[in-house]
Every structure is written in C-alpha cells, then in structure tokens.
Design an enzyme around this catalytic site. Structure first.
Site, PDB file in Angstrom:
ATOM      1  N   GLY A  41       0.786  -1.227   0.000  1.00  0.00           N
ATOM      2  CA  GLY A  41       0.000   0.000   0.000  1.00  0.00           C
ATOM      3  C   GLY A  41       0.814   1.270   0.000  1.00  0.00           C
ATOM      4  O   GLY A  41       0.290   2.349  -0.323  1.00  0.00           O
ATOM      5  N   ARG A  42       2.096   1.174   0.354  1.00  0.00           N
ATOM      6  CA  ARG A  42       2.957   2.358   0.326  1.00  0.00           C
ATOM      7  C   ARG A  42       4.393   1.987  -0.018  1.00  0.00           C
ATOM      8  O   ARG A  42       5.335   2.631   0.415  1.00  0.00           O
ATOM      9  CB  ARG A  42       2.898   3.084   1.670  1.00  0.00           C
ATOM     10  N   LYS A  86       9.912   2.371   0.494  1.00  0.00           N
ATOM     11  CA  LYS A  86       8.770   2.382   1.398  1.00  0.00           C
ATOM     12  C   LYS A  86       8.430   3.817   1.761  1.00  0.00           C
ATOM     13  O   LYS A  86       9.291   4.573   2.209  1.00  0.00           O
ATOM     14  CB  LYS A  86       9.065   1.595   2.674  1.00  0.00           C
ATOM     15  N   ASP A 141      -2.544   7.045   2.493  1.00  0.00           N
ATOM     16  CA  ASP A 141      -2.005   8.053   1.586  1.00  0.00           C
ATOM     17  C   ASP A 141      -0.711   7.611   0.913  1.00  0.00           C
ATOM     18  O   ASP A 141      -0.118   8.362   0.133  1.00  0.00           O
ATOM     19  CB  ASP A 141      -1.773   9.377   2.334  1.00  0.00           C
ATOM     20  N   GLY A 142      -0.263   6.397   1.207  1.00  0.00           N
ATOM     21  CA  GLY A 142       0.940   5.876   0.566  1.00  0.00           C
ATOM     22  C   GLY A 142       2.237   6.411   1.133  1.00  0.00           C
ATOM     23  O   GLY A 142       3.317   6.083   0.626  1.00  0.00           O
ATOM     24  N   ASP A 163       0.568 -11.630   6.396  1.00  0.00           N
ATOM     25  CA  ASP A 163       1.106 -10.781   5.331  1.00  0.00           C
ATOM     26  C   ASP A 163       2.448 -10.170   5.723  1.00  0.00           C
ATOM     27  O   ASP A 163       3.103  -9.549   4.892  1.00  0.00           O
ATOM     28  CB  ASP A 163       0.110  -9.671   4.962  1.00  0.00           C
ATOM     29  N   ASN A 164       2.870 -10.355   6.978  1.00  0.00           N
ATOM     30  CA  ASN A 164       4.170  -9.855   7.430  1.00  0.00           C
ATOM     31  C   ASN A 164       5.168 -10.976   7.694  1.00  0.00           C
ATOM     32  O   ASN A 164       6.230 -10.726   8.258  1.00  0.00           O
ATOM     33  CB  ASN A 164       3.999  -9.032   8.720  1.00  0.00           C
TER      34      ASN A 164
END
Length: 494
Positions: free
Chosen positions: A161-162, A182, A194-195, A329-330
């Site tokens: 996402g970012r 990142k 907002d990334g 996911d981590n």
C-alpha cells in the site's frame, strides 16, 4: 536557528558491534538557515570520505524476470481497486514534495551489497533515485498483490500500500537483491491510506533492519533514509487527534518480498494455476536444493519454511524482539524479518510485553510469538492445499506437528549459548527456566542480565560482588537467587 535532531538513536549501540551506519543531521524547521546547515553538513561529509562520486546512471536493475514470469494487472494507474489474476500491478512512485535531505545511510549495504562508494549517496542523483523522484535504469516499478490473516481473521486483499519495488539488482558476488522504496506514494493497494511514511516510522525501520542484521537475525536490509518537507497527517496515538508530520522514504532490500499472504490471496481467490506458478518461481529462485521435477517439491518447500520459521522466532526471542504485527502478510516465505512496524525490544523480562499500542488483547505479545508462528504456518498449509494431494496434506500436517519441537530445540540452544553452557546436561533446561522466572519476578533487564552474566568473573559470582552491575543486583534480590546461582556455578564447572 533551527533545532537539530540526529537520526541515530539509543539502544542499537548498547548490545552489539553495530554495522557502520553513517548519520546526517536533519532539521524539523524549514527556514533557510536550517537548510544551509544541512548543505554544510553534506559538504563536510563528502570531504571526509575524500572520494569522487560515481555515476549512478551506470547502475541498473532488472524487472524482467519478475514481470515476465507472471501475468500483470491489466489496469494501469495508482487508484485503489480490487485486483485479480496477477501477482503485481505496475505503479509509479510519487515523488516527495519539498527539499530532500539524506538522513542516514548504511555503509555496509551501500558498499557491501550495492557495490558503490558511500560518497555517491551525497549526490542529488542518489536523493532522487532513493526517494522515488527518478527511476534507476531498467526499473519498471510495481506493487505486489497479497492478502493475509490479520489478528487471526482473513482480511482479504492487502498488498503493497505504500511500497514500490524497483527491480532486482545483481551485485559483484552474483547475489540478487530486490530493491524497494517504502513511503513512496499510493498504489492500487493503498486502501484508505495516503501511501506515505513519516520520519518517525522510517527511522525505526532503518535502524532496526540494520540492528537485527548485526545481531545475526535474518532480516531485510535498509540502505538509506531520505526525509522531506512534505506534510503528512498521522494519528500517532489512535486517539482521533491528527498531527502534521514529515514524509520520508526508506530504500530497503531483500532477496525476496514474497510472504505467506502472497500465496493465501491466490488460494482464497481460486487462482490455482497462478498459485502453482508462484510456488514454482519461489522454489526455483530461493530453494535451489529442491529439484524442480520432484513430485513432493511443495511438501519439501513447506518443511523448510516450517523449520526456518521456528528458527527465526527462536532468534527473535533470544534477543528480546517483539515484532508487534505477526500477521501472515508480514511473514516472509524466506523466513527473514520484514515489515518493521510497531516492534519493540523487551527491557524488563516480561512474557506479556506488547509493543503495539493497538494490540489491546495482546495477541502478538512477545511470549505468544511461537504460537502465532504455528498459526501462520497452519494458514500457509491451507494455502498450499489446492496443489497438494490428500497424502501430501496428511504428511504436511505431520511436518507442522514437528514445529514445536524444532522451536524448543533451537530456543534451548540459543539460551544455553547466552549462559555459556557447553555440552549438554540434563538440568540445562531447568537452569534456563529458573533464571527466566526469577527475571520475570524481579523485573530484571533482559539484555543486560545476560550481558552482565557474560562479563562477570567466577570469583565475583561466588562472592556475589555485583558492583556497577545493576541488572545482576536486581536479579540477586530474588529469594531463590542463591539456589539458582549454586546450580549455575556447578554447571559451569563441568
């Protein structure tokens, strides 16, 4: 004059001979004097190295293998959407606004992995390449699609996402590293974000990546930290009070950024052919001891991930590290530490230590990490099930049952080493457990207790002379310390 803050922080230097990290000061103000000071610092730093700056345009990455191995998202653009039938979406980083400043670089990564002089980091080209303002030759940036179980529940599509992957870089040793930014802006997987990343979180990622490497724990690496004047709104304490912070970007590296959630999203979506294709790619590239024609290759792959995950979490525990968000996911398929968020290093020994302020129930407390690893490996097995036969699924379940024994064996070895116990004696486990229980009840410092036990002489132990050894003084206040000490000294004499 502005207030100057250095990025280099606290306890990283306390316990290890730290990997060389060169730190530049940066300002929180935007006045001209502050920027001039930064320029002076930069010039001083450059002359200190007395090296000519290399041409970064000669350095290239390649996206060919990753992009050509899988179908790519057919839709272009960074707008948020549900993505199907692909592994990656092409996504261009959004340059940071305002003046850029280099806050920190890892000399070990820049010179040892990327193979160029650290002086090159003082150039404007580096600032732009390492923050997303320009693309390295050969780069076709993309964001990775994955899903995951978060706090025990399936969260659906997540993804980068970012973060933007820039491509693969092959160094002089023939090692292939995937470069990633990142905090580099929105992607199709940004959801409501907002990334961006702020200085606060970026400092933590940079420092902890390099600290964990120096501690001998498998991890992603951090090459640089670049800060900007771009305002970013964050609710730091999750209390509804937004605060304006400043944007930053970390250039980080890993052999691969694939994680358990990379496979989960495909299995959950019924994309079995793509699941098989991704598994084959991961095995061929990163599990080279597994023969590509082996009919049990997915089973062997699973066995290796189970083994290495148990070893990784044992290493976390041996240094008092709590990841904070052990979602699937981590969790890396290569069993390295990735995605440093609300992590923490335990100070006073406390199995219930929770570094993540949003983890109200303590699901990811430090003492629960081994069990969470088991949960995540169960979810990995579920994701593999569509490509396993019934017999292989049964065998995989047997492999999973061995996880606890692997973990216990490894944690036993690590804590024996911390106590200087050579060979194997029947009472070793008792001595370790006895010590940890005393540490918990006296709230003794985790790191310094073991450090001081490694430094204290046998004579000092016999005499209980712990002058200037505050952690051992705390420990010795326990009513049963003398009993434990007698057992420990007897064991050391063997």
């Amino acid at each position: 004059m502005c207030s100057i803050h250095t990025v280099l922080v606290l306890a990283v230097l306390a316990a290890v001979n730290f990997t060389p990290v060169h730190v530049l000061e940066f300002c929180q103000s935007t006045d001209n004097d502050c920027h001039n000071h930064d320029m002076k610092a930069s010039n001083t730093f450059k002359s200190r190295w007395n090296m000519s700056v290399s041409n970064l345009d000669q350095i290239s990455v390649s996206c060919t293998k990753l992009i050509e191995s899988f179908p790519i998202d057919e839709v272009d653009g960074n707008f948020v959407r549900t993505v199907k039938n692909c592994i990656f979406s092409k996504s261009i980083p959004t340059p940071l606004k305002g003046q850029l400043r280099l806050a920190a670089v890892s000399k070990d990564v820049i010179e040892g992995i990327l193979n160029f002089d650290v002086a090159v980091t003082q150039s404007d080209d580096f600032l732009n390449y390492a923050s997303g303002g320009r693309l390295l030759p050969g780069s076709e940036p993309f964001a990775h699609r994955y899903g995951g179980h978060q706090f025990g529940y399936w969260a659906g599509q997540l993804g980068d996402g970012r973060a933007h992957s820039l491509g693969q870089y092959t160094n002089r040793k023939g090692e292939v590293w995937e470069l990633q930014l990142k905090g580099s802006g929105k992607t199709p997987y940004s959801r409501s974000g907002d990334g961006r990343a702020v200085i606060r979180s970026s400092v933590r990622e940079f420092l902890c990546s390099e600290a964990m490497f120096s501690l001998g724990v498998p991890t992603s690496r951090a090459a640089s930290l670049i800060v900007s004047d771009e305002p970013v709104l964050r609710d730091q304490f999750y209390n509804g009070k937004l605060k304006t912070e400043r944007g930053a970007v970390v250039l980080r590296l890993a052999r691969s950024w694939f994680r358990i959630g990379s496979l989960e999203i495909l299995a959950q979506s019924g994309e079995v052919d793509l699941l098989r294709k991704l598994l084959n790619f991961v095995i061929d590239e990163h599990f080279t001891s597994i023969h590509s024609e082996d009919p049990d290759k997915y089973l062997v792959f699973y066995s290796q991930v189970v083994n290495e995950t148990a070893h990784l979490i044992a290493q976390w525990m041996s240094v008092g590290f709590a990841h904070g968000v052990c979602n699937t996911d981590n969790f890396s398929l290569l069993s390295i530490t990735i995605d440093y968020g609300p992590f923490g290093f335990m100070e006073a020994y406390n199995p219930d230590f929770v570094p993540n302020t949003s983890d109200d129930e303590g699901r990811y407390r430090i003492g629960a990490q081994a069990n969470v690893g088991l949960f995540n490996l169960e979810k990995l097995l579920m994701a593999l099930s569509p490509v396993l036969s019934k017999k292989q699924q049964k065998q995989a379940n047997t492999i999973l049952k061995g996880y606890v024994d692997i973990y216990q064996m490894r944690i036993h070895q690590l804590f024996k080493a911390k106590l200087g116990l050579l060979g194997e004696e029947e009472d070793d486990g008792y001595i370790i457990a006895f010590l940890l229980k005393m540490m918990e009840e006296t709230q003794s410092d985790f790191t310094m207790t073991f450090r001081q036990l490694s430094e204290v002489s046998a004579k000092q132990l016999h005499n209980r002379n712990f002058t200037q050894m505050w952690a051992l003084e705390d420990l010795s206040s326990h009513a049963l310390f003398s009993d434990w000490l007698s057992s420990y000294l007897l064991r050391l004499s063997k």
